[in-house]
Write an enzyme that holds these catalytic residues in place. Structure first.
Site, PDB file in Angstrom:
ATOM      1  N   HIS A 209      17.963  40.743 -21.082  1.00 58.37           N
ATOM      2  CA  HIS A 209      17.713  41.807 -20.107  1.00 58.37           C
ATOM      3  C   HIS A 209      17.352  41.279 -18.723  1.00 58.37           C
ATOM      4  O   HIS A 209      17.528  41.961 -17.716  1.00 58.37           O
ATOM      5  CB  HIS A 209      16.612  42.741 -20.602  1.00 58.37           C
ATOM      6  CG  HIS A 209      16.746  44.146 -20.104  1.00 58.37           C
ATOM      7  ND1 HIS A 209      17.238  44.458 -18.849  1.00 58.37           N
ATOM      8  CD2 HIS A 209      16.459  45.337 -20.684  1.00 58.37           C
ATOM      9  CE1 HIS A 209      17.242  45.767 -18.685  1.00 58.37           C
ATOM     10  NE2 HIS A 209      16.780  46.326 -19.785  1.00 58.37           N
TER      11      HIS A 209
ATOM     12  N   ASP B 296      38.376  50.052 -24.526  1.00 54.27           N
ATOM     13  CA  ASP B 296      39.529  49.912 -25.420  1.00 54.27           C
ATOM     14  C   ASP B 296      40.047  48.478 -25.356  1.00 54.27           C
ATOM     15  O   ASP B 296      40.566  48.033 -24.338  1.00 54.27           O
ATOM     16  CB  ASP B 296      40.617  50.911 -24.994  1.00 54.27           C
ATOM     17  CG  ASP B 296      41.852  50.847 -25.872  1.00 54.27           C
ATOM     18  OD1 ASP B 296      41.887  50.036 -26.819  1.00 54.27           O
ATOM     19  OD2 ASP B 296      42.790  51.615 -25.601  1.00 54.27           O
TER      20      ASP B 296
END
Length: 466
Positions: free
Chosen positions: A171, A409
């Site tokens: 993070h 995708d």
């Protein structure tokens, strides 16, 4: 001994994927580079990494071709995201930690295979899923006190059913916008290779402008004049010992064994229902989709958990600052650029008849407060971080419904489901746009099973469902 799960995974291979040599789109990146952490990054220095799973249904593609295309495209896209192959260290002669890439550095990619028949359950929406069942699908980030990898990746094959891509992101190196941009870039490269029958050279591949990472750290200014970077670094060094230049992340408690998770969908009609409920008595409140969703979740969680009426509860959330800084910085800026905001309400106010309105007002006021400056009070953020993370009655969010996470995708279609696994340790709720589109929002929740059953009933009841 770790608890048994219903997901059985066998590690087949652990690869070190290096960036493919070639020319770069960005002149800001060189074959060897160092990126200092900004104060936005330093805030998250020891915060647990974000773990996310992307489920893809595929009954036709052979496993070998899936893996080969994923490996090749990862190498190709890392050429544009070199820092992610590097490591975070805190040199003794440096005031702040540094993300460094040296030629030869690589990303860890674990290849695993599952013989379990629970792919449909893991990727379902209606059922409760045991929280621990996702853990074998998540890659482990290589972290010590002296060095931390930026990311770790895992591909788990479920033969004849599909595969799962697991990502673990440090993070302090990436915020949600940067991490999802990287995964979308990887997907874009993989789809490019599939459409071009395996062509994988950098010379015929480029990223869309919105996905090209912007590395120039000089665009991040400190308008407070407080030297936030040095202030945060000093706070971390004082924490858990004198001159503690550790980059080790906090080890958050694992969820209780009876914890389950589920995704709840706010369709556009449901969001409109909430809007009308609030508008009846408070027509001037800030009624964004985000505000309404978070307010409703806040109320349902407090009720389901039976929070003491006199207890102060907090709804915290992150806000992207890229467009809020003066001057604004590019939307494709690489790194962290988020700030926090929070609404504060006693539980009894949320338990009352106007609980939703109270929650909406608290979140709205927190958002409006950002107009005074996104860095107001920033000097105490790190000093209060640990207490805030460990406090009871704090509700927080992970992700965003603006990330378009389902537009990822790799060449085998959109994900069947996306989950933020790490919320079972941080206690946050996850947000994303709805898989079904139409302006809806998905919210992921992890709770003890009996609490989840109560929550599910409350969630449905608020919309007149059963």
């Amino acid at each position: 001994m770790p608890p048994q799960t219903n997901t059985s995974v066998k590690v087949v291979e652990v690869c070190r994927v290096t960036p493919q040599p070639g020319s770069l789109d960005s002149k800001a990146v060189t074959p060897n580079l160092s990126l200092p952490l900004t104060y936005f990054d330093l805030f998250w220095l020891r915060f647990p990494p974000v773990e996310r799973l992307y489920f893809y249904e595929s009954t036709s593609s052979p496993s070998d071709s899936v893996l080969e295309n994923l490996k090749t495209s990862l190498s190709l896209v890392l050429q544009h995201f070199l820092p992610l192959a590097g490591n975070l260290t805190w040199p003794q002669d440096s005031d702040t930690p540094v993300l460094t890439y040296v030629e030869g550095d690589a990303v860890s990619l674990t290849i695993a295979e599952s013989d379990a028949d629970n792919f449909d359950n893991l990727s379902s929406y209606g059922d409760f899923v045991e929280a621990r069942d996702y853990h074998p699908l998540v890659p482990k980030l290589d972290v010590t006190h002296s060095r931390a990898a930026a990311i770790a990746l895992q591909v788990t094959l479920f033969p004849s059913r599909g595969f799962v891509i697991g990502t673990t992101m440090h993070h302090a190196i990436l915020d949600g916008k940067t991490s999802t941009s990287f995964v979308k870039s990887w997907a874009h490269a993989c789809k490019h290779i599939i459409l071009n029958n395996g062509v994988s050279t950098d010379s015929d591949f480029s990223l869309p402008d919105q996905l090209k990472p912007f590395y120039d750290r000089t665009v991040v200014h400190d308008p407070t004049g407080l030297g936030l970077g040095s202030l945060y670094a000093n706070e971390w060094r004082k924490m858990d010992g004198p001159d503690n230049k550790s980059v080790m992340i906090w080890d958050m408690k694992a969820p209780p064994p009876e914890s389950v998770r589920r995704i709840y969908e706010f369709t556009r009609p449901k969001i409109q229902t909430l809007r009308q409920i609030v508008l009846v008595s408070h027509p001037i409140l800030h009624l964004s989709t985000f505000t309404l969703v978070c307010a409703y979740m806040w109320v349902c969680l407090v009720k389901a958990q039976g929070v003491d009426a006199e207890k102060l509860t907090i709804q915290a959330f992150s806000v992207d600052c890229r467009a809020r800084l003066d001057p604004p910085i590019p939307a494709n800026y690489f790194g962290n650029c988020v700030t926090g905001a929070a609404g504060f309400v006693k539980a009894k106010e949320l338990l009352g008849e106007d609980g939703l309105v109270v929650a909406v007002r608290a979140i709205s006021e927190a958002i409006q407060g950002l107009e005074k400056g996104v860095l107001n009070g920033a000097e105490v953020w790190v000093s209060k971080m640990k207490d805030f993370v460990q406090a009871e009655g704090v509700y927080s969010t992970a992700g965003s419904h603006r990330f378009q996470i389902y537009e990822t995708d790799f060449g085998w279609g959109r994900p069947k489901k996306v989950e933020v696994v790490s919320i079972d340790r941080t206690g946050a709720i996850s947000l994303s746009e709805s898989k079904n589109g139409g302006g809806g929002v998905e919210v992921g929740v992890v709770l003890r099973k009996h609490v989840m059953e109560a929550f599910a009933s409350l969630f449905a009841k608020g919309f007149g469902d059963h």
